[in-house]
Enzyme design. Structure first.
Site, PDB file in Angstrom:
ATOM      1  N   THR A  39      53.025 -88.463 -25.161  1.00  0.00           N
ATOM      2  CA  THR A  39      52.545 -89.678 -25.331  1.00  0.00           C
ATOM      3  C   THR A  39      53.034 -90.826 -24.156  1.00  0.00           C
ATOM      4  O   THR A  39      54.047 -90.258 -23.495  1.00  0.00           O
ATOM      5  CB  THR A  39      52.442 -90.311 -26.604  1.00  0.00           C
ATOM      6  OG1 THR A  39      51.788 -91.442 -26.757  1.00  0.00           O
ATOM      7  CG2 THR A  39      54.211 -90.863 -26.855  1.00  0.00           C
ATOM      8  N   GLY A  63      48.006 -85.273 -17.903  1.00  0.00           N
ATOM      9  CA  GLY A  63      48.406 -84.527 -19.188  1.00  0.00           C
ATOM     10  C   GLY A  63      48.650 -82.865 -18.730  1.00  0.00           C
ATOM     11  O   GLY A  63      49.388 -82.285 -19.284  1.00  0.00           O
ATOM     12  N   ASP A  64      47.613 -82.643 -17.812  1.00  0.00           N
ATOM     13  CA  ASP A  64      47.799 -81.161 -17.344  1.00  0.00           C
ATOM     14  C   ASP A  64      48.993 -80.769 -16.631  1.00  0.00           C
ATOM     15  O   ASP A  64      49.581 -79.809 -16.757  1.00  0.00           O
ATOM     16  CB  ASP A  64      46.520 -80.787 -16.544  1.00  0.00           C
ATOM     17  CG  ASP A  64      45.396 -81.235 -17.258  1.00  0.00           C
ATOM     18  OD1 ASP A  64      45.257 -81.459 -18.463  1.00  0.00           O
ATOM     19  OD2 ASP A  64      44.368 -81.828 -16.459  1.00  0.00           O
TER      20      ASP A  64
HETATM   21  P1  8BR Z   1      46.547 -87.187 -21.482  1.00  0.00           P
HETATM   22  O1  8BR Z   1      45.528 -87.348 -20.645  1.00  0.00           O
HETATM   23  O2  8BR Z   1      46.443 -85.676 -22.027  1.00  0.00           O
HETATM   24  O3  8BR Z   1      46.559 -88.135 -22.775  1.00  0.00           O
HETATM   25  O4  8BR Z   1      47.802 -87.280 -20.722  1.00  0.00           O
HETATM   26  C1  8BR Z   1      48.285 -88.389 -20.304  1.00  0.00           C
HETATM   27  C2  8BR Z   1      49.665 -88.791 -20.295  1.00  0.00           C
HETATM   28  O5  8BR Z   1      50.010 -89.281 -19.033  1.00  0.00           O
HETATM   29  C3  8BR Z   1      50.096 -89.732 -21.421  1.00  0.00           C
HETATM   30  O6  8BR Z   1      50.682 -89.029 -22.567  1.00  0.00           O
HETATM   31  C4  8BR Z   1      51.447 -90.260 -20.663  1.00  0.00           C
HETATM   32  O7  8BR Z   1      52.467 -89.428 -20.890  1.00  0.00           O
HETATM   33  C5  8BR Z   1      51.219 -89.912 -19.149  1.00  0.00           C
HETATM   34  N1  8BR Z   1      51.142 -91.154 -18.600  1.00  0.00           N
HETATM   35  C6  8BR Z   1      49.818 -91.985 -18.454  1.00  0.00           C
HETATM   36 BR1  8BR Z   1      48.432 -91.976 -19.458  1.00  0.00          BR
HETATM   37  N2  8BR Z   1      49.994 -93.047 -17.703  1.00  0.00           N
HETATM   38  C7  8BR Z   1      51.419 -92.882 -16.901  1.00  0.00           C
HETATM   39  C8  8BR Z   1      51.888 -93.464 -15.957  1.00  0.00           C
HETATM   40  N3  8BR Z   1      51.486 -94.590 -15.425  1.00  0.00           N
HETATM   41  N4  8BR Z   1      53.230 -93.237 -15.574  1.00  0.00           N
HETATM   42  C9  8BR Z   1      53.519 -91.947 -16.054  1.00  0.00           C
HETATM   43  N5  8BR Z   1      52.961 -91.096 -17.015  1.00  0.00           N
HETATM   44  C10 8BR Z   1      51.742 -91.796 -17.587  1.00  0.00           C
HETATM   45  C1  GLC Z   2      38.674 -82.437 -18.149  1.00  0.00           C
HETATM   46  C2  GLC Z   2      37.514 -82.819 -17.460  1.00  0.00           C
HETATM   47  C3  GLC Z   2      37.812 -82.524 -16.020  1.00  0.00           C
HETATM   48  C4  GLC Z   2      39.123 -83.292 -15.560  1.00  0.00           C
HETATM   49  C5  GLC Z   2      40.585 -82.821 -16.653  1.00  0.00           C
HETATM   50  C6  GLC Z   2      41.798 -83.515 -16.464  1.00  0.00           C
HETATM   51  O1  GLC Z   2      39.127 -80.739 -18.045  1.00  0.00           O
HETATM   52  O2  GLC Z   2      36.461 -81.932 -17.675  1.00  0.00           O
HETATM   53  O3  GLC Z   2      36.870 -83.082 -15.021  1.00  0.00           O
HETATM   54  O4  GLC Z   2      39.519 -82.994 -14.263  1.00  0.00           O
HETATM   55  O5  GLC Z   2      40.080 -82.827 -17.977  1.00  0.00           O
HETATM   56  O6  GLC Z   2      42.578 -83.092 -17.123  1.00  0.00           O
END
Ligand code: 8BR
Ligand code: GLC
Ligand code: 8BR
Length: 453
Positions: A342, A438-439
């Site tokens: 998070t 997130g990836d």
């Molecule tokens: P999801 O898209 O799967 O939610 O992953 C996003 C993750 O990126 C968040 O859980 C957070 O930990 C991280 N994140 C985000 Br959003 N903004 C960020 C930032 N400015 N600097 C570092 N980590 C970030």
């Molecule tokens: C999803 C979206 C893709 C994006 C990715 C990022 O897979 O379809 O466009 O690059 O999320 O996490």
């Protein structure tokens, strides 16, 4: 607790061990991300032209899929107003054409598989085999150099080649990403945080199309693989999920027979039937990665409505509620590792013990900060530079809560019969972009953990 020291030593250890990583299989979603950084005047003009009243109808509630331009613009406003991510399939050709004409600022690798392939293979030098549903020239050009492979069948025999050597002339799967910074304002709607809306002009990934090479030669493809990361189930619907899920189930059985630990990258899955089906498969995986919204959505289909609400009602998310939810999930499914991330902190619940779990999280937080700062991580050196990004202050209270509740020490605690690992993350104040962080986190932590073993 001095996190600075832990960060530095974890980074060094993971970096020097990365060379020991075996092959990682990445399946199934890869696409092209066409990123547009929104501009107020341009967006307002477009909304007026499409009919303000009509557009604003969709700013209140997302449609199931996008069938016209007012729905597209309204969905973008929905995201901005809430500071939330959303992703919808764009069905209509005329809307796809409109998005293409609107153009983009940048073309980037997209999809969990594509992003992880470039990071693991292109930056860390870890050999990966990627599933790319459609390999167009443009898609191929977005792959970095490095040990990145796709299977190619030639007269019944399978070869592993770099995507650029695949020489496929297949379709472009384009996802239009509309990014906005915190405070972005249109028609008086102000974004509470940075985020994006994604419109997928793509007939392959949303339906989880699986290539014939992977359907017919999966055992051969996995022969020398040591780890697997599975993703791309999120856009399935109750109408189309059965076919792909059946194949995925067979694939996981093969991985399990070969003793290959598999991680599921759980992205937000709006369809509840599909979410339940994924939950039913979770026990087959070694590991799962998710954020607070995704964990809450899983609690909901498990009938844990109270916990689901608790997860969404605090900022930062209450770590005790998160731990409770992770315990329920682990106990119900038998999944061995749950990695929660998070804004501000990560947790990992594992049925095994060791500081390497925490250290892999630390490494992944550096990679995330580099990704947030630059949009693309080009080299390990970019990650080194992220060391300067400060540790999130808000995570202090989170850490204190965990120390009180579970007697956590140096980010590690024993909870029921599991180990809980915690880290405060580094937060980049003005991120370049939010897509794919997130990836970056999940793949760095999962692979990082295995190279530290
Ligand atoms: P999801 O898209 O799967 O939610 O992953 C996003 C993750 O990126 C968040 O859980 C957070 O930990 C991280 N994140 C985000 Br959003 N903004 C960020 C930032 N400015 N600097 C570092 N980590 C970030
Ligand atoms: C999803 C979206 C893709 C994006 C990715 C990022 O897979 O379809 O466009 O690059 O999320 O996490
Ligand atoms: P963050 O990335 O802002 O942390 O939250 C993930 C968000 O996924 C949820 O809040 C939800 O808004 C969003 N989401 C996505 Br992605 N696709 C969605 C969809 N098709 N319908 C509704 N919410 C969606």
């Amino acid at each position: 607790m001095v996190w600075g020291g832990l960060y530095a030593s974890a980074f060094e250890r993971v970096r020097s061990s990365m060379g020991n990583a075996g092959r990682v299989l990445l399946a199934y979603n890869t696409n092209i991300d066409a990123v547009k950084y929104l501009e107020r005047k341009d967006l307002e003009k477009r909304v007026e032209r499409a009919g303000r009243e009509e557009v604003f109808r969709y700013a209140d509630g997302l449609p199931k899929r996008i069938e016209n331009v007012p729905q597209l613009l309204g969905s973008i406003l929905w995201s901005i107003r809430r500071g939330k991510a959303a992703e919808l399939f764009v069905e209509s050709c005329s809307t796809r054409f409109y998005m293409r004409q609107w153009n983009w600022d940048e073309l980037r690798m997209g999809g969990q598989v594509g992003i992880m392939a470039n990071l693991l293979g292109g930056v860390y030098g870890v050999p990966v085999i990627a599933h790319v549903p459609q390999l167009s020239g443009l898609q191929a050009s977005l792959f970095k150099e490095g040990p990145i492979y796709v299977p190619k069948a030639e007269s019944g025999r399978l070869k592993l080649v770099h995507p650029k050597e695949f020489a496929g002339d297949e379709e472009n799967c384009i996802h239009h990403i509309y990014e906005f910074p915190r405070g972005f304002t249109v028609f008086g709607l102000k974004a509470p945080r940075e985020n994006r809306f994604i419109g997928s002009a793509d007939d392959y990934n949303p339906n989880l199309y699986i290539r014939p090479e992977f359907r017919e030669h999966f055992e051969e493809i996995t022969a020398d693989v040591e780890l697997a990361i599975i993703s791309g189930l999120q856009a399935l619907t109750k109408e189309n999920y059965r076919g792909p899920l059946k194949i995925i189930k067979e694939h996981i059985e093969v991985l399990n027979e070969l003793g290959i630990p598999a991680h599921l990258e759980f992205a937000f899955t709006p369809d509840e039937t599909v979410r339940k089906a994924i939950l039913g498969l979770l026990g087959e995986f070694w590991s799962v990665g998710l954020n607070e919204v995704e964990l809450a959505s899983v609690m909901e289909v498990m009938g844990e409505k109270g916990l689901a609400e608790k997860l969404l009602s605090h900022d930062p998310v209450d770590p005790i509620a998160v731990t409770e939810a992770m315990l329920r999930l682990a106990e119900k499914t038998g999944v061995r590792r749950i990695h929660f991330h998070t804004y501000g902190y990560y947790l990992a619940l594992t049925d095994y013990r060791g500081e390497f779990v925490r250290d892999a999280l630390l490494f992944s937080a550096l990679a995330a900060a580099a990704k947030a700062k630059l949009g693309d991580v080009r080299s390990i050196n970019d990650i080194v530079k992220a060391t300067d990004v400060p540790v999130n202050e808000k995570a202090k209270a989170v850490e204190e809560g965990l120390v009180r509740e579970y007697g956590m020490k140096d980010g590690i605690a024993e909870v029921n019969s599991y180990q809980l690992a915690f880290i405060p993350t580094k937060i980049v104040a003005k991120p370049k972009s939010t897509v794919g962080i997130g990836d970056t986190i999940s793949s760095s932590a999962f692979v990082g953990e295995f190279v530290l073993r």
